[in-house]
Design a protein around this motif. Structure first.
Motif, PDB file in Angstrom:
ATOM      1  N   LYS A 270      11.957   2.122  -5.205  1.00  0.00           N
ATOM      2  CA  LYS A 270      11.789   3.512  -5.318  1.00  0.00           C
ATOM      3  C   LYS A 270      11.388   4.365  -4.297  1.00  0.00           C
ATOM      4  O   LYS A 270      10.683   3.901  -3.268  1.00  0.00           O
ATOM      5  CB  LYS A 270      10.532   3.410  -6.711  1.00  0.00           C
ATOM      6  N   ASP A 271      11.314   5.603  -4.552  1.00  0.00           N
ATOM      7  CA  ASP A 271      10.649   6.620  -3.610  1.00  0.00           C
ATOM      8  C   ASP A 271       9.296   6.512  -3.460  1.00  0.00           C
ATOM      9  O   ASP A 271       8.631   6.202  -4.528  1.00  0.00           O
ATOM     10  CB  ASP A 271      10.931   7.951  -4.019  1.00  0.00           C
ATOM     11  N   THR A 272       8.850   6.890  -2.484  1.00  0.00           N
ATOM     12  CA  THR A 272       7.325   6.936  -2.383  1.00  0.00           C
ATOM     13  C   THR A 272       6.632   7.690  -3.239  1.00  0.00           C
ATOM     14  O   THR A 272       5.442   7.159  -3.858  1.00  0.00           O
ATOM     15  CB  THR A 272       6.890   7.441  -0.778  1.00  0.00           C
ATOM     16  N   GLU A 273       7.082   8.740  -3.604  1.00  0.00           N
ATOM     17  CA  GLU A 273       6.343   9.563  -4.599  1.00  0.00           C
ATOM     18  C   GLU A 273       6.061   9.007  -5.942  1.00  0.00           C
ATOM     19  O   GLU A 273       5.171   9.020  -6.867  1.00  0.00           O
ATOM     20  CB  GLU A 273       6.930  10.931  -4.855  1.00  0.00           C
ATOM     21  N   GLU A 274       7.238   8.136  -6.270  1.00  0.00           N
ATOM     22  CA  GLU A 274       7.337   7.568  -7.730  1.00  0.00           C
ATOM     23  C   GLU A 274       6.273   6.264  -7.755  1.00  0.00           C
ATOM     24  O   GLU A 274       5.700   6.233  -8.771  1.00  0.00           O
ATOM     25  CB  GLU A 274       8.756   6.755  -7.793  1.00  0.00           C
ATOM     26  N   TRP A 275       6.132   5.774  -6.431  1.00  0.00           N
ATOM     27  CA  TRP A 275       5.335   4.373  -6.676  1.00  0.00           C
ATOM     28  C   TRP A 275       3.790   5.103  -6.857  1.00  0.00           C
ATOM     29  O   TRP A 275       2.762   4.305  -7.284  1.00  0.00           O
ATOM     30  CB  TRP A 275       5.434   3.618  -5.478  1.00  0.00           C
ATOM     31  N   ILE A 276       3.740   6.177  -6.031  1.00  0.00           N
ATOM     32  CA  ILE A 276       2.132   6.617  -5.797  1.00  0.00           C
ATOM     33  C   ILE A 276       1.997   7.154  -7.116  1.00  0.00           C
ATOM     34  O   ILE A 276       0.741   6.810  -7.694  1.00  0.00           O
ATOM     35  CB  ILE A 276       2.060   7.850  -4.905  1.00  0.00           C
ATOM     36  N   ALA A 277       2.752   7.651  -8.109  1.00  0.00           N
ATOM     37  CA  ALA A 277       2.281   8.116  -9.409  1.00  0.00           C
ATOM     38  C   ALA A 277       2.309   6.869 -10.336  1.00  0.00           C
ATOM     39  O   ALA A 277       1.074   6.841 -11.183  1.00  0.00           O
ATOM     40  CB  ALA A 277       3.493   9.060  -9.938  1.00  0.00           C
TER      41      ALA A 277
ATOM     42  N   VAL B 174      -4.264   1.278  -8.584  1.00  0.00           N
ATOM     43  CA  VAL B 174      -3.806   0.565  -7.687  1.00  0.00           C
ATOM     44  C   VAL B 174      -4.151   1.638  -6.471  1.00  0.00           C
ATOM     45  O   VAL B 174      -3.530   2.673  -6.159  1.00  0.00           O
ATOM     46  CB  VAL B 174      -2.519  -0.115  -7.490  1.00  0.00           C
ATOM     47  N   PRO B 175      -4.944   1.252  -5.411  1.00  0.00           N
ATOM     48  CA  PRO B 175      -5.280   2.378  -4.302  1.00  0.00           C
ATOM     49  C   PRO B 175      -4.013   2.240  -3.622  1.00  0.00           C
ATOM     50  O   PRO B 175      -3.534   1.193  -3.031  1.00  0.00           O
ATOM     51  CB  PRO B 175      -6.279   1.566  -3.384  1.00  0.00           C
ATOM     52  N   CYS B 176      -3.469   3.430  -3.350  1.00  0.00           N
ATOM     53  CA  CYS B 176      -1.967   3.943  -2.507  1.00  0.00           C
ATOM     54  C   CYS B 176      -2.231   5.216  -1.964  1.00  0.00           C
ATOM     55  O   CYS B 176      -3.006   5.920  -2.592  1.00  0.00           O
ATOM     56  CB  CYS B 176      -1.190   3.514  -3.210  1.00  0.00           C
TER      57      CYS B 176
END
Length: 390
Positions: A292-299, A306-308
């Motif tokens: 997945k894209d970074t933005e998806e994982w961060i959301a 989960v700290p990210c």
């Protein structure tokens, strides 16, 4: 009223560590008088665009005068300034102030309430007292470079002058403590710090690994030295940081990325095991985060606690919504450049504001104003200028 406007600070500093200390007083309202040699000091003159930008950030909110401290009249004028000052800050080599006759004991004789602050490379005494001290040298001796970078790649400096900046902050803290103590004793004192001391303090838990456990910490790259999984992981469109310390957060991470099988893998059952088997664990997590894209994982990860976070370039950092909310790009009206931005303050108060910023002064820009405050008229000022005093 600004919280520190009752204090007058005489600034003898240049380059970074000393100015980092004085900036705290200038921003919060102190009357800071930057004292510069007549002519040009090559190592502190704004040259190229990067250095000019740095200078605007470092020396904002100050007034500048020129004064030749090697001239008897110049030294006498300096002592007149000292009589009504609260703080003097210098970052010369330790012997220079004694040669000039402007060391703490000399100033104390003129003003017993003066708080005198010194930032040096290695301290005001000891076997390294006469060595030139720069940020990278202190990073090396403090152990910082030995734990920075990837294993096997050799020592690596930090990407910012961390020893310079933290020494400046410790200097500012020391001055504030001395000013508070002066309210009880009525006397000033000599505040001393160094790049080496600051660097060692910043080693913190890495230093304690040696001091208590006799464990020599090494390089761990983007991974946390003692906790796993904590580090940089690939995504479909770049990279991101994940810090899943402890069993509970590790469990949440595994569920978010769809890797529940890691929770029962004998290699990863405990915190020490996850640290021991870090390469295998990182690889297993990376297999999932690449999907997945970074933005998806961060959301997704923030939803589950989960700290990210993303890994941003400088331009992206100042466009970040939280950075913009914190107003870390502070506006400044420059007479030649117009509206520019400098780095804002990292501390905020419920009532006190540091308000509008003024640009870094030209060398000697405030000679007229400051020397007039000492009772020196225009004719005498011109005579001093001709004599090379100012």
């Amino acid at each position: 009223m600004k919280p520190l406007q009752r204090f007058t600070v005489l600034d003898l500093t240049r380059v970074r560590s000393g100015p980092a200390a004085v900036r705290q007083f200038a921003d919060w309202g102190a009357n800071v008088i930057k004292i510069e040699e007549p002519g040009v000091a090559a190592d502190d003159k704004p040259g190229g665009s990067a250095q000019f930008a740095d200078y605007q950030n470092t020396h904002r909110n100050k007034r500048s005068i020129t004064l030749n401290l090697k001239h008897p009249k110049g030294k006498a004028l300096f002592m007149e300034l000292v009589k009504n000052a609260d703080v003097v800050v210098e970052n010369y080599r330790p012997s220079v102030k004694h040669k000039l006759g402007i060391d703490y004991e000399s100033l104390k004789a003129v003003n017993p309430r003066i708080v005198y602050a010194s930032v040096s490379g290695f301290g005001q005494d000891g076997p390294y007292v006469d060595r030139p001290g720069l940020d990278q040298i202190a990073q090396g001796i403090s152990g910082l470079m030995s734990v920075t970078g990837e294993p096997g790649r050799g020592p690596m400096r930090a990407g910012i002058p961390v020893a310079d900046l933290t020494a400046g902050l410790f200097c500012a803290i020391g001055i504030l403590i001395a000013l508070l103590e002066r309210e009880q004793s009525g006397e000033g004192q000599w505040v001393q710090t160094s790049l080496l001391q600051a660097g060692l303090w910043m080693m913190d838990f890495q230093a304690m690994r040696w001091l208590m456990n006799r464990e020599v910490p090494g390089q761990s790259g983007n991974d946390h030295p003692t906790s796993s999984p904590t580090g940089v992981f690939p995504t479909r469109n770049g990279h991101m940081n994940i810090a899943a310390m402890g069993n509970d957060i590790f469990m949440r991470l595994c569920k978010v990325i769809g890797a529940e099988e890691l929770l029962t893998d004998e290699r990863f059952l405990t915190v020490p095991l996850r640290a021991k088997n870090r390469p295998a664990l990182n690889a297993a997590i990376a297999d999932k985060t690449r999907l997945k894209d970074t933005e998806e994982w961060i959301a997704l990860m923030n939803e589950q606690g989960v700290p990210c976070g993303p890994i941003l370039s400088m331009d992206q950092t100042f466009e970040n919504e939280q950075v913009r909310h914190l107003k870390m790009a502070a506006p400044l009206a420059h007479p030649k450049l117009g509206e520019i931005s400098v780095v804002g303050q990292a501390v905020k108060f419920s009532r006190s504001e540091f308000g509008d910023l003024t640009p870094a002064p030209e060398r000697g820009e405030h000679n007229g104003a400051v020397y007039t405050e000492l009772g020196i008229g225009p004719e005498d000022l011109e005579r001093l200028r001709q004599e090379g005093v100012i």
